[in-house]
Design a protein around this motif. Structure first.
Motif, PDB file in Angstrom:
ATOM      1  N   LEU A  43       0.832  -1.200   0.000  1.00  0.00           N
ATOM      2  CA  LEU A  43       0.000   0.000   0.000  1.00  0.00           C
ATOM      3  C   LEU A  43       0.872   1.258   0.000  1.00  0.00           C
ATOM      4  O   LEU A  43       0.601   2.212  -0.729  1.00  0.00           O
ATOM      5  CB  LEU A  43      -0.933  -0.019   1.208  1.00  0.00           C
ATOM      6  N   GLY A  44       1.939   1.247   0.779  1.00  0.00           N
ATOM      7  CA  GLY A  44       2.867   2.368   0.800  1.00  0.00           C
ATOM      8  C   GLY A  44       3.512   2.585  -0.556  1.00  0.00           C
ATOM      9  O   GLY A  44       3.621   3.716  -1.034  1.00  0.00           O
ATOM     10  N   ARG A  45       3.939   1.495  -1.194  1.00  0.00           N
ATOM     11  CA  ARG A  45       4.556   1.614  -2.525  1.00  0.00           C
ATOM     12  C   ARG A  45       3.556   2.144  -3.555  1.00  0.00           C
ATOM     13  O   ARG A  45       3.890   3.013  -4.354  1.00  0.00           O
ATOM     14  CB  ARG A  45       5.098   0.257  -2.988  1.00  0.00           C
ATOM     15  N   LYS A  46       2.348   1.634  -3.517  1.00  0.00           N
ATOM     16  CA  LYS A  46       1.332   2.014  -4.515  1.00  0.00           C
ATOM     17  C   LYS A  46       0.840   3.447  -4.332  1.00  0.00           C
ATOM     18  O   LYS A  46       0.283   4.029  -5.259  1.00  0.00           O
ATOM     19  CB  LYS A  46       0.140   1.059  -4.460  1.00  0.00           C
ATOM     20  N   THR A  47       1.016   4.009  -3.140  1.00  0.00           N
ATOM     21  CA  THR A  47       0.574   5.383  -2.881  1.00  0.00           C
ATOM     22  C   THR A  47       1.761   6.340  -2.754  1.00  0.00           C
ATOM     23  O   THR A  47       1.566   7.505  -2.411  1.00  0.00           O
ATOM     24  CB  THR A  47      -0.281   5.463  -1.603  1.00  0.00           C
ATOM     25  N   ALA A  48       2.957   5.849  -3.022  1.00  0.00           N
ATOM     26  CA  ALA A  48       4.191   6.646  -2.968  1.00  0.00           C
ATOM     27  C   ALA A  48       4.409   7.266  -1.587  1.00  0.00           C
ATOM     28  O   ALA A  48       4.752   8.440  -1.463  1.00  0.00           O
ATOM     29  CB  ALA A  48       4.201   7.719  -4.056  1.00  0.00           C
ATOM     30  N   MET A  49       4.197   6.452  -0.541  1.00  0.00           N
ATOM     31  CA  MET A  49       4.426   6.910   0.834  1.00  0.00           C
ATOM     32  C   MET A  49       5.501   6.048   1.469  1.00  0.00           C
ATOM     33  O   MET A  49       5.527   4.838   1.279  1.00  0.00           O
ATOM     34  CB  MET A  49       3.148   6.803   1.662  1.00  0.00           C
ATOM     35  N   ASP A  50       6.372   6.689   2.249  1.00  0.00           N
ATOM     36  CA  ASP A  50       7.415   5.929   2.935  1.00  0.00           C
ATOM     37  C   ASP A  50       6.790   5.143   4.097  1.00  0.00           C
ATOM     38  O   ASP A  50       5.616   5.316   4.434  1.00  0.00           O
ATOM     39  CB  ASP A  50       8.554   6.837   3.403  1.00  0.00           C
ATOM     40  N   VAL A  51       7.594   4.276   4.691  1.00  0.00           N
ATOM     41  CA  VAL A  51       7.119   3.362   5.731  1.00  0.00           C
ATOM     42  C   VAL A  51       6.466   4.104   6.898  1.00  0.00           C
ATOM     43  O   VAL A  51       5.372   3.743   7.343  1.00  0.00           O
ATOM     44  CB  VAL A  51       8.282   2.467   6.234  1.00  0.00           C
ATOM     45  N   ALA A  52       7.115   5.148   7.395  1.00  0.00           N
ATOM     46  CA  ALA A  52       6.570   5.887   8.542  1.00  0.00           C
ATOM     47  C   ALA A  52       5.264   6.598   8.186  1.00  0.00           C
ATOM     48  O   ALA A  52       4.317   6.603   8.974  1.00  0.00           O
ATOM     49  CB  ALA A  52       7.602   6.898   9.051  1.00  0.00           C
TER      50      ALA A  52
END
Length: 125
Positions: A43-52
Motif C-alpha cells: 500500500l505504501g509503494r502504490k501510494t508513494a508513501m514511505d514506511v513511517a
C-alpha cells in the motif's frame, strides 16, 4: 510556481474532500478500493508513501474505523490492510469528489492545456 499551484490544489481539496480526509488518507482509501486487501508495505509503494508515513495514515484511518488491520495468515511479520464496510460504502462519494477536485484544480486550463499539463505532470512523477 509549483508551490503556489500545490497550495491552490490543497485549498480546493480541503473544501471538497468528504469526511475531512487528508490527501494521504483519501489516496489510501481509493487505492484500497482499487486493489482490495493488501499488505501495508505494498500500500505504501502504490501510494508513494514511505514506511513511517503509510503507518501513520493507516493508524489514523483505523482509529476512524475506515480500515482494519490484521495479520497476514501466510507471513506473520506482515499486516494486511482492508477497508471496512463503512469505507467501502463511500466509494461513489469518493470517486465523485476526486473528479470534482480535479475539475476545479484544472479549471483555469483549456482542454488542450489540461492534456499537456497532465502529460507533463506524469513525466515528472
Amino acid at each position: 510556481m509549483m508551490r503556489v499551484a500545490g497550495q491552490r490544489h490543497a485549498v480546493i481539496f480541503q473544501s471538497l474532500a468528504p469526511l475531512n480526509l487528508t490527501p494521504a488518507q483519501f489516496s489510501v482509501i481509493v487505492k484500497l478500493l482499487q486493489l482490495g486487501e493488501c499488505s501495508q508495505n505494498e500500500l505504501g509503494r502504490k501510494t508513494a508513501m514511505d514506511v513511517a508515513t503509510i503507518k501513520g495514515v493507516v493508524e489514523r484511518l483505523r482509529s476512524r474505523k475506515l480500515v482494519e488491520v490484521k495479520p497476514d495468515p501466510v507471513d506473520k511479520r506482515r499486516s494486511l490492510i482492508a477497508l471496512t464496510e463503512d469505507a467501502r460504502s463511500l466509494a461513489d462519494k469518493l470517486y465523485a469528489a476526486g473528479l470534482k477536485i480535479t475539475e476545479e484544480t484544472l479549471k483555469p486550463l483549456n482542454p488542450s492545456e489540461r492534456k499537456t499539463f497532465l502529460k507533463l505532470l506524469a513525466k515528472l512523477s
